[in-house]
Design a protein around this motif. Structure first.
Motif, short mmCIF file in Angstrom:
data_model
loop_
_atom_site.label_atom_id
_atom_site.label_comp_id
_atom_site.label_asym_id
_atom_site.label_seq_id
_atom_site.Cartn_x
_atom_site.Cartn_y
_atom_site.Cartn_z
N ARG A 193 23.45 16.50 -79.58
CA ARG A 193 23.53 17.96 -79.53
C ARG A 193 22.56 18.65 -80.49
NH1 ARG A 193 29.95 18.90 -79.79
NH2 ARG A 193 29.84 17.06 -81.12
N GLY A 194 22.09 17.91 -81.50
CA GLY A 194 21.11 18.47 -82.43
C GLY A 194 21.63 19.61 -83.27
N LEU A 195 22.94 19.62 -83.56
CA LEU A 195 23.54 20.74 -84.29
C LEU A 195 23.18 20.75 -85.77
CD1 LEU A 195 27.08 20.96 -82.65
CD2 LEU A 195 25.11 22.46 -82.30
N GLY A 196 22.62 19.65 -86.26
CA GLY A 196 22.17 19.64 -87.65
C GLY A 196 21.06 20.65 -87.88
N ILE A 197 20.28 20.93 -86.85
CA ILE A 197 19.20 21.91 -86.98
C ILE A 197 19.79 23.30 -87.22
CG2 ILE A 197 17.25 22.97 -85.76
CD1 ILE A 197 16.95 20.28 -84.25
N PRO A 257 40.13 9.21 -76.71
CA PRO A 257 40.09 9.82 -75.37
C PRO A 257 38.76 10.52 -75.14
CG PRO A 257 41.47 11.12 -76.86
CD PRO A 257 41.10 9.86 -77.60
N THR A 258 38.24 10.39 -73.95
CA THR A 258 36.97 11.03 -73.61
C THR A 258 36.96 11.40 -72.14
OG1 THR A 258 34.57 10.76 -73.51
CG2 THR A 258 35.90 8.78 -73.18
N SER A 259 36.21 12.44 -71.81
CA SER A 259 36.06 12.81 -70.40
C SER A 259 34.84 12.12 -69.79
CB SER A 259 35.90 14.33 -70.28
OG SER A 259 34.73 14.74 -70.93
N LYS A 260 34.16 11.29 -70.58
CA LYS A 260 33.01 10.55 -70.07
C LYS A 260 33.46 9.13 -69.73
CE LYS A 260 29.42 12.96 -72.73
NZ LYS A 260 28.33 12.81 -73.70
N PRO A 261 33.68 8.83 -68.45
CA PRO A 261 34.21 7.51 -68.10
C PRO A 261 33.21 6.38 -68.23
CG PRO A 261 33.76 8.79 -66.12
CD PRO A 261 33.51 9.71 -67.30
N LEU A 299 28.12 4.60 -72.62
CA LEU A 299 27.30 3.43 -72.91
C LEU A 299 27.24 2.43 -71.75
CD1 LEU A 299 28.12 2.73 -76.67
CD2 LEU A 299 26.23 4.02 -75.69
N SER A 300 27.36 2.96 -70.52
CA SER A 300 27.19 2.08 -69.37
C SER A 300 25.69 1.84 -69.15
CB SER A 300 27.81 2.72 -68.13
OG SER A 300 27.21 3.97 -67.88
N PHE A 301 25.38 0.74 -68.51
CA PHE A 301 23.98 0.38 -68.28
C PHE A 301 23.43 1.15 -67.08
CE2 PHE A 301 25.66 -3.31 -70.54
CZ PHE A 301 24.72 -3.41 -71.56
N GLN A 325 20.11 12.11 -69.39
CA GLN A 325 20.76 10.84 -69.07
C GLN A 325 21.27 10.15 -70.34
OE1 GLN A 325 17.41 9.13 -66.86
NE2 GLN A 325 18.76 8.90 -65.08
N ILE A 326 20.46 10.19 -71.39
CA ILE A 326 20.86 9.58 -72.66
C ILE A 326 22.10 10.28 -73.21
CG2 ILE A 326 20.17 9.17 -75.06
CD1 ILE A 326 17.26 8.97 -74.02
N SER A 327 22.09 11.60 -73.17
CA SER A 327 23.22 12.37 -73.69
C SER A 327 24.49 12.09 -72.90
CB SER A 327 22.89 13.86 -73.64
OG SER A 327 23.99 14.64 -74.06
N GLN A 328 24.36 12.04 -71.57
CA GLN A 328 25.54 11.84 -70.72
C GLN A 328 26.16 10.46 -70.87
OE1 GLN A 328 27.30 14.02 -68.82
NE2 GLN A 328 25.99 15.56 -69.78
N SER A 329 25.34 9.48 -71.22
CA SER A 329 25.86 8.12 -71.32
C SER A 329 26.25 7.73 -72.75
CB SER A 329 24.83 7.12 -70.79
OG SER A 329 23.66 7.14 -71.58
N ASN A 330 26.16 8.70 -73.68
CA ASN A 330 26.52 8.42 -75.07
C ASN A 330 27.73 9.26 -75.50
OD1 ASN A 330 24.57 6.70 -77.03
ND2 ASN A 330 23.47 7.39 -75.21
N PRO A 331 28.49 8.78 -76.49
CA PRO A 331 29.68 9.52 -76.94
C PRO A 331 29.32 10.76 -77.73
CG PRO A 331 29.30 7.60 -78.33
CD PRO A 331 28.30 7.51 -77.21
N ASP A 332 30.23 11.73 -77.74
CA ASP A 332 30.05 12.94 -78.54
C ASP A 332 30.64 12.78 -79.94
OD1 ASP A 332 28.81 14.55 -76.53
OD2 ASP A 332 30.76 14.74 -75.56
N VAL A 333 31.68 11.95 -80.06
CA VAL A 333 32.35 11.76 -81.35
C VAL A 333 32.54 10.27 -81.60
CG1 VAL A 333 33.57 13.97 -81.23
CG2 VAL A 333 34.66 11.92 -80.29
N ASP A 334 32.81 9.93 -82.85
CA ASP A 334 33.18 8.56 -83.17
C ASP A 334 34.29 8.55 -84.21
OD1 ASP A 334 31.91 8.96 -85.65
OD2 ASP A 334 30.13 7.82 -85.10
#
Length: 340
Positions: free
Chosen positions: A166-170, A255-259, A262-264, A299-308
């Protein structure tokens, strides 16, 4: 998804619309917006018993979870409010009177909760010394409040991660620089490089969970691991309404809405040549280089988690409106909070 009710007002009430409208106020965090949206649901509900009212709230919370990308901090607010309603003393025989009191108290709580960031900032200020060099991650309103308050009283410098995807550090860096605070943006991949220059790490939170661990913008966990290895304190700031009865054992328990996190990515598929084309196609494939479809940032954003998830043993202290707590202290507080 609208939360249905037999009355005309409740039938058209959309808890998600109310949630998004409340959340548009930049001072309102996700858990508070959920609490206020559910209090509006009570106001519009025609429930005639406590059982019906709690069912309506559970349906509203489910609707919110289904429509929001990151349900973790939202869940924290929903659980807190539903627990409050369930444990509320039902001395009155009048359901309408009970509803009015629940609405009044929920709004009063939300108003008081807006002061929590000031309380946390004042508490954390005691741990910030003159000439401190601080590393923070992504964007957090309570962290911003703390840094801006510290800048008025002490000399500080801040490293802030870029915080992809998300680049929110900027955004954090721009606000800090506009307020005269020396700031440098650090690549997420350069955290270990900069850690030697840092006095401590200060991050916000999406939620603080029952283990005493932290759910926050992705990248927080690796920062905590590096800080631990470098023997640097890792402090988390969290309002108590972000304390959440969740007990993850790994990243994949969140829990995540991204099923497909990190899928290939599938390899590009081309139609097989016909029999007549086969020989010519084979010769052409030998003569030409393979072609690849470009991989986009989307694509990278959609396949990666938002939180950890950051384990409690990596966290030095959690600063909250209820005090400075060890991760074990958070666990004890959560038990008491939901026990009534």
């Amino acid at each position: 998804m609208a939360v249905a009710s037999s009355s005309s007002d409740a039938a058209v009430f959309d808890v998600n619309e109310a949630f998004q409208r409340i959340l548009s106020d930049e001072h309102i965090s996700t858990p508070l917006a959920a609490i206020l949206a559910l209090s509006e649901l009570i106001e519009r509900s025609d429930a005639e018993t406590m059982f019906e009212l709690v069912n309506a709230l559970n349906a509203g919370a489910k609707a919110l979870r289904q429509k929001n990308v990151n349900p973790i901090s939202l869940n924290a607010g929903c659980e807190l409010f539903i627990a409050f309603v369930t444990l509320f003393p039902h001395n009155t025989s009048s359901i309408p009177e009970l509803k009015r009191e629940l609405i009044r108290q929920s709004r009063q709580y939300a108003e008081e909760a807006l002061t929590y960031r000031d309380k946390i900032a004042n508490l954390a200020l005691g741990f910030i010394k003159d000439d401190s060099v601080i590393l923070t991650h992504s964007y957090s309103r309570v962290v911003m409040k703390t840094l801006l308050m510290a800048h008025k009283r002490k000399r500080i410098s801040v490293f802030v991660t870029e915080a992809r995807p998300r680049g929110l550090g900027i955004k954090t860096a721009e606000v800090l620089r506009a307020n005269g605070i020396p700031v440098t943006i650090v690549l997420d991949s350069a955290v270990s490089y900069v850690m030697e220059k840092v006095d401590f790490v200060l991050v916000g939170s999406e939620a603080v969970v029952e283990s005493g661990g932290l759910v926050n913008a992705v990248g927080s966990n690796q920062i905590a691991i590096i800080a631990k290895a470098a023997n640097k304190p890792f402090y988390a700031l969290a309002e108590s309404y972000k304390f959440h009865r969740l007990f993850p054992l790994s990243q994949y328990d969140l829990p995540t809405s991204k099923p497909h996190v990190l899928s290939f990515l599938p390899a590009p598929q081309s139609a097989p040549p016909t029999h007549a084309e086969g020989e010519e196609a084979t010769k052409a494939s030998r003569a030409s280089k393979p072609t690849y479809e470009p991989i986009t940032q989307e694509q990278i954003s959609q396949s990666n988690p938002d939180v950890d998830y950051t384990r409690p043993d990596l966290i030095s202290l959690v600063f909250s409106d209820v005090g400075s707590l060890t991760p074990e202290g958070v666990s004890q507080y959560l038990v008491g909070m939901f026990a009534g």
